[in-house]
Write a protein that holds these residues in place. Sequence first.
Motif, PDB file in Angstrom:
ATOM      1  N   ALA A  36       4.516   2.766  -0.176  1.00  8.29           N
ATOM      2  CA  ALA A  36       5.288   3.142  -1.376  1.00  8.29           C
ATOM      3  C   ALA A  36       5.569   4.623  -1.298  1.00  8.29           C
ATOM      4  CB  ALA A  36       4.525   2.809  -2.648  1.00  8.29           C
ATOM      5  N   GLY A  37       6.739   5.020  -1.698  1.00  4.53           N
ATOM      6  CA  GLY A  37       7.081   6.447  -1.702  1.00  4.53           C
ATOM      7  C   GLY A  37       7.339   6.967  -0.303  1.00  4.53           C
ATOM      8  N   PRO A  81      10.061   1.927 -11.863  1.00  7.89           N
ATOM      9  CA  PRO A  81      11.046   1.199 -12.667  1.00  7.89           C
ATOM     10  C   PRO A  81      10.634   1.212 -14.147  1.00  7.89           C
ATOM     11  CG  PRO A  81      10.239  -0.136 -10.821  1.00  7.89           C
ATOM     12  CD  PRO A  81       9.383   1.082 -10.876  1.00  7.89           C
ATOM     13  N   ARG A  82      11.620   1.350 -15.001  1.00  3.96           N
ATOM     14  CA  ARG A  82      11.343   1.423 -16.447  1.00  3.96           C
ATOM     15  C   ARG A  82      10.575   0.211 -16.935  1.00  3.96           C
ATOM     16  NH1 ARG A  82      14.206   5.355 -19.524  1.00  3.96           N
ATOM     17  NH2 ARG A  82      13.235   4.337 -21.304  1.00  3.96           N
ATOM     18  N   GLU A  83      10.922  -0.985 -16.376  1.00  2.00           N
ATOM     19  CA  GLU A  83      10.288  -2.202 -16.873  1.00  2.00           C
ATOM     20  C   GLU A  83       8.797  -2.250 -16.539  1.00  2.00           C
ATOM     21  OE1 GLU A  83      12.801  -2.004 -14.793  1.00  2.00           O
ATOM     22  OE2 GLU A  83      12.593  -3.350 -13.074  1.00  2.00           O
ATOM     23  N   LEU A  84       8.359  -1.468 -15.559  1.00  2.17           N
ATOM     24  CA  LEU A  84       6.923  -1.360 -15.287  1.00  2.17           C
ATOM     25  C   LEU A  84       6.296  -0.225 -16.074  1.00  2.17           C
ATOM     26  CD1 LEU A  84       6.731  -1.820 -11.391  1.00  2.17           C
ATOM     27  CD2 LEU A  84       6.035  -3.445 -13.155  1.00  2.17           C
ATOM     28  N   PRO A 113       0.109  -3.446 -11.423  1.00  2.53           N
ATOM     29  CA  PRO A 113       0.271  -2.482 -10.328  1.00  2.53           C
ATOM     30  C   PRO A 113       1.614  -1.753 -10.417  1.00  2.53           C
ATOM     31  CG  PRO A 113      -0.458  -4.610  -9.481  1.00  2.53           C
ATOM     32  CD  PRO A 113      -0.051  -4.821 -10.918  1.00  2.53           C
ATOM     33  N   ILE A 114       1.580  -0.446 -10.214  1.00  2.00           N
ATOM     34  CA  ILE A 114       2.810   0.339 -10.068  1.00  2.00           C
ATOM     35  C   ILE A 114       2.637   1.141  -8.779  1.00  2.00           C
ATOM     36  CG2 ILE A 114       4.369   2.043 -11.080  1.00  2.00           C
ATOM     37  CD1 ILE A 114       3.467   1.246 -13.833  1.00  2.00           C
ATOM     38  N   PRO A 115       3.166   0.627  -7.658  1.00  2.00           N
ATOM     39  CA  PRO A 115       2.858   1.237  -6.357  1.00  2.00           C
ATOM     40  C   PRO A 115       3.181   2.734  -6.264  1.00  2.00           C
ATOM     41  CG  PRO A 115       3.790  -0.937  -6.037  1.00  2.00           C
ATOM     42  CD  PRO A 115       3.890  -0.654  -7.515  1.00  2.00           C
ATOM     43  N   ILE A 116       4.284   3.183  -6.840  1.00  2.00           N
ATOM     44  CA  ILE A 116       4.609   4.608  -6.706  1.00  2.00           C
ATOM     45  C   ILE A 116       3.613   5.478  -7.481  1.00  2.00           C
ATOM     46  CG2 ILE A 116       6.274   4.693  -8.616  1.00  2.00           C
ATOM     47  CD1 ILE A 116       6.556   6.569  -5.235  1.00  2.00           C
ATOM     48  N   TYR A 117       2.915   4.880  -8.447  1.00  2.00           N
ATOM     49  CA  TYR A 117       1.827   5.599  -9.131  1.00  2.00           C
ATOM     50  C   TYR A 117       0.502   5.428  -8.386  1.00  2.00           C
ATOM     51  CZ  TYR A 117       4.952   5.930 -13.226  1.00  2.00           C
ATOM     52  OH  TYR A 117       5.996   6.176 -14.071  1.00  2.00           O
ATOM     53  N   ALA A 118       0.503   4.586  -7.363  1.00  2.00           N
ATOM     54  CA  ALA A 118      -0.646   4.426  -6.456  1.00  2.00           C
ATOM     55  C   ALA A 118      -1.844   3.727  -7.089  1.00  2.00           C
ATOM     56  CB  ALA A 118      -1.076   5.777  -5.873  1.00  2.00           C
ATOM     57  N   VAL A 119      -1.628   2.955  -8.143  1.00  2.00           N
ATOM     58  CA  VAL A 119      -2.777   2.329  -8.807  1.00  2.00           C
ATOM     59  C   VAL A 119      -2.317   1.137  -9.640  1.00  2.00           C
ATOM     60  CG1 VAL A 119      -2.747   3.698 -10.958  1.00  2.00           C
ATOM     61  CG2 VAL A 119      -4.937   2.953 -10.005  1.00  2.00           C
ATOM     62  N   THR A 144      -3.484   8.959   0.590  1.00  2.00           N
ATOM     63  CA  THR A 144      -3.454   8.560   1.998  1.00  2.00           C
ATOM     64  C   THR A 144      -2.072   7.961   2.265  1.00  2.00           C
ATOM     65  OG1 THR A 144      -4.057   6.242   1.741  1.00  2.00           O
ATOM     66  CG2 THR A 144      -5.871   7.827   1.734  1.00  2.00           C
ATOM     67  N   PRO A 145      -1.763   7.682   3.535  1.00  2.00           N
ATOM     68  CA  PRO A 145      -0.483   7.008   3.807  1.00  2.00           C
ATOM     69  C   PRO A 145      -0.441   5.619   3.164  1.00  2.00           C
ATOM     70  CG  PRO A 145      -1.423   7.929   5.812  1.00  2.00           C
ATOM     71  CD  PRO A 145      -2.474   8.044   4.761  1.00  2.00           C
ATOM     72  N   ASP A 146      -1.609   5.087   2.793  1.00  2.00           N
ATOM     73  CA  ASP A 146      -1.676   3.772   2.141  1.00  2.00           C
ATOM     74  C   ASP A 146      -1.420   3.864   0.634  1.00  2.00           C
ATOM     75  OD1 ASP A 146      -2.534   2.735   4.612  1.00  2.00           O
ATOM     76  OD2 ASP A 146      -4.598   3.279   4.142  1.00  2.00           O
ATOM     77  N   SER A 147      -1.155   5.060   0.149  1.00  2.00           N
ATOM     78  CA  SER A 147      -0.899   5.251  -1.278  1.00  2.00           C
ATOM     79  C   SER A 147       0.139   4.235  -1.754  1.00  2.00           C
ATOM     80  CB  SER A 147      -0.388   6.671  -1.514  1.00  2.00           C
ATOM     81  OG  SER A 147      -0.032   6.826  -2.858  1.00  2.00           O
ATOM     82  N   GLY A 148      -0.224   3.451  -2.756  1.00  2.00           N
ATOM     83  CA  GLY A 148       0.656   2.378  -3.213  1.00  2.00           C
ATOM     84  C   GLY A 148       0.092   1.013  -2.888  1.00  2.00           C
ATOM     85  N   ARG A 149      -0.870   0.981  -1.940  1.00  2.00           N
ATOM     86  CA  ARG A 149      -1.575  -0.282  -1.687  1.00  2.00           C
ATOM     87  C   ARG A 149      -2.495  -0.550  -2.881  1.00  2.00           C
ATOM     88  NH1 ARG A 149      -6.263  -1.583   2.824  1.00  2.00           N
ATOM     89  NH2 ARG A 149      -6.524  -3.757   2.191  1.00  2.00           N
ATOM     90  N   ILE A 150      -2.425  -1.761  -3.412  1.00  2.00           N
ATOM     91  CA  ILE A 150      -3.227  -2.126  -4.581  1.00  2.00           C
ATOM     92  C   ILE A 150      -3.699  -3.559  -4.352  1.00  2.00           C
ATOM     93  CG2 ILE A 150      -3.153  -2.624  -7.074  1.00  2.00           C
ATOM     94  CD1 ILE A 150      -0.782  -0.389  -7.024  1.00  2.00           C
ATOM     95  N   ASN A 151      -4.973  -3.810  -4.525  1.00  2.00           N
ATOM     96  CA  ASN A 151      -5.523  -5.155  -4.340  1.00  2.00           C
ATOM     97  C   ASN A 151      -5.631  -5.812  -5.717  1.00  2.00           C
ATOM     98  OD1 ASN A 151      -6.982  -7.456  -3.812  1.00  2.00           O
ATOM     99  ND2 ASN A 151      -8.415  -6.461  -2.401  1.00  2.00           N
TER     100      ASN A 151
END
Lengths: 272, 107
Positions: free
Chosen positions: B106-107, A23-26, A256-262, A190-197
């Motif tokens: 995600a994705g 999203p642009r706002e992120l 956090p930006i989940p689609i960027y995975a970090v 990994t399939p968890d890509s987008g998980r961020i703590n």
Amino acid sequence: MSLVFAGVCSHAPGITGREERAPRELRDPFYAAYDRMRRALEDSRPDAVIVIAAEHFANFFMNNMPAFAMGMAESYTGPIEAVDWLKVPKREIRGDPALSQRLITTILDTVDVAYAEEWRFDHGIMVPLHFLDPQNRMTVIPANINCQGPPLTPLHRAWAFGEAIRRAADAAPERIAVIGTGGISHWPATPDSGRINEPWDREFLGRWARNDRTAMLSYTDAETYAEAGQGGFEIRTFIAAAAAAGGPGQVLHYAPIPIYAVGCTVATMEIA
Amino acid sequence: MSLYQLSKLMFDLNRDGDLSDRFKQDPESVVCAYALTEEERGALLGPDIGLLYVLGVNGQLLMHYAALCGIEWSDYLQRMRDGVLVHGPVRAGIYALTTSPHTKVAG
């Protein structure tokens, strides 16, 4: 002359490769923070930028894995990834072999760093350079800490590497900048890509911004893996940058930006 | 189990454009130079991204191999989840699944 700039930032390939999916706002405030860091870096007028990255098997593999490596080449190329995947154009990046040689010679007094006259940059360096040196004007010296193939470089040795970089920079007549790139918590590729703590990230960034050596070095790899994923091992680059800088840090951006995975991070640190 | 050889092949494909071109035209001629088990060889040539993931290939290698095979990002993530459902938990390495294979993060 001395170390004139220190900072850290994220390098995840999704930041450029999947740019349009956030999203642009992120996305926009994160890119704006990179731009603030770029201006601060330019204002420090560095003769060379040491990028301490955690590469991902672009050059170093388990056939001969160095705990630390630094580049000593006339020039470098990158990204090694396909342009249509990373969405960063290929370029040749200027190095400075004579300066590399002097820095490495001093660093070797305390840290057994490997040197490399060939080095192809992956997203760990190219994504930050895409934002911090868009005109490809800077002289770059790559450095790597093994955050990828266990046994990994211990955290306290990453700190020692940062201190050694600082001593070498202070002994050189050139103006040197240091940028650490990587993590913080993430489960990339990994399939968890987008998980961020996020709480873990904010706790780590607090320790980093206070430049609290003891607190930063107190993580075990087992704890980091459990709470921050294999991507969390890249805190080594942040720790080395903190050891080089010595002063308190200022987090310009964390979200956090989940689609960027970090958890997208941009921060600078005072030289002390 | 020759996870190292399997990983080394992907490392070589990432670094060597001529090798990856040859691989695209005649994959068996490239694969035969690496000491793989039948399971690994089959997974690689499939390609069975899910099985490669379960065998323990580091994600930093596997995501580029998937891209080389023309597999889009979200499809790559789904194939790994499907692999865990079919073949069971990741057997080696540091890229194990920490969420449910039924969960899309995600994705």
